[in-house]
Design an enzyme around this catalytic site. Sequence first.
Site, short mmCIF file in Angstrom:
data_model
loop_
_atom_site.label_atom_id
_atom_site.label_comp_id
_atom_site.label_asym_id
_atom_site.label_seq_id
_atom_site.Cartn_x
_atom_site.Cartn_y
_atom_site.Cartn_z
CB SER A 76 -1.00 -0.12 1.26
OG SER A 76 -1.66 1.27 1.41
CE1 TYR B 220 -4.08 -3.10 5.12
CE2 TYR B 220 -3.45 -0.58 4.73
CZ TYR B 220 -3.93 -2.01 4.12
OH TYR B 220 -3.99 -2.13 2.71
#
Length: 244
Positions: A136, A149
């Site tokens: 990401s 995350y």
Amino acid sequence: MQLNFSSLQALVTGAGKGIGRDTVKALHALGAKVIAVSRTNTDLVSLSKECPGIETVCVDLGDWEATERALGNVGPVDLLVNNAAVAIKQPFLEVTKEALDRTLSVNLRSVFQVSQIVARGLIQRGVPGSIVNVSSMVAHVSFPNLAVYSSTKGAMTTLTKVMAAELGPYKIRVNSVNPTVVPTAMSQRVLTDPEFTRKLKERHPLQKFAEVEDVVNSIIFLLSDRSASISGSGILVDAGYLAS
């Protein structure tokens, strides 16, 4: 890109929804034999109807022992996409042990485990392979309420480089794709504030988020021999966000 994976077998984790699901469909369309892994059996059933002939494995990758039972003796795999992930939205000061343990086990630990299984098989067979880790852009930038995350994705960036360095002598390439927000069920659970979402989109030079197809195309490129000299790298599919 005219690609053909007809002689290859691919394994995709997190295959039930979003990026993983569309990656399975793309690989299947390009002739690969695909093993689709998800913890949600209903998703696998519907995916099998869309992609006849794929193999499905229903397992929670956050469970090490169950994953070993399900995938430890998986057949020959040439291509691996580590896509499975969870995103639990919590401010840093409110992060719980449960959220931390769950996120680390699915987002990072499973990458170690599944990649070891696949890489050992490739080495034993003496054939080249390609592994793509779905990371990401938050591996590189901060994002509110996603401390855990983001930490797993930052770790994945370093892990990708280490894997590339150690597996390179065996002709196994390892890369990552690092998308911005993509319209999936997971991102919708995170982006609950419409005003924040609007402002975030406007911060992207292209004034948009990424589409699932954009990410899948990058994954397919990295899996293919069109990227034969690329390893240890990350493709930013971020609509220019990190350039601004």
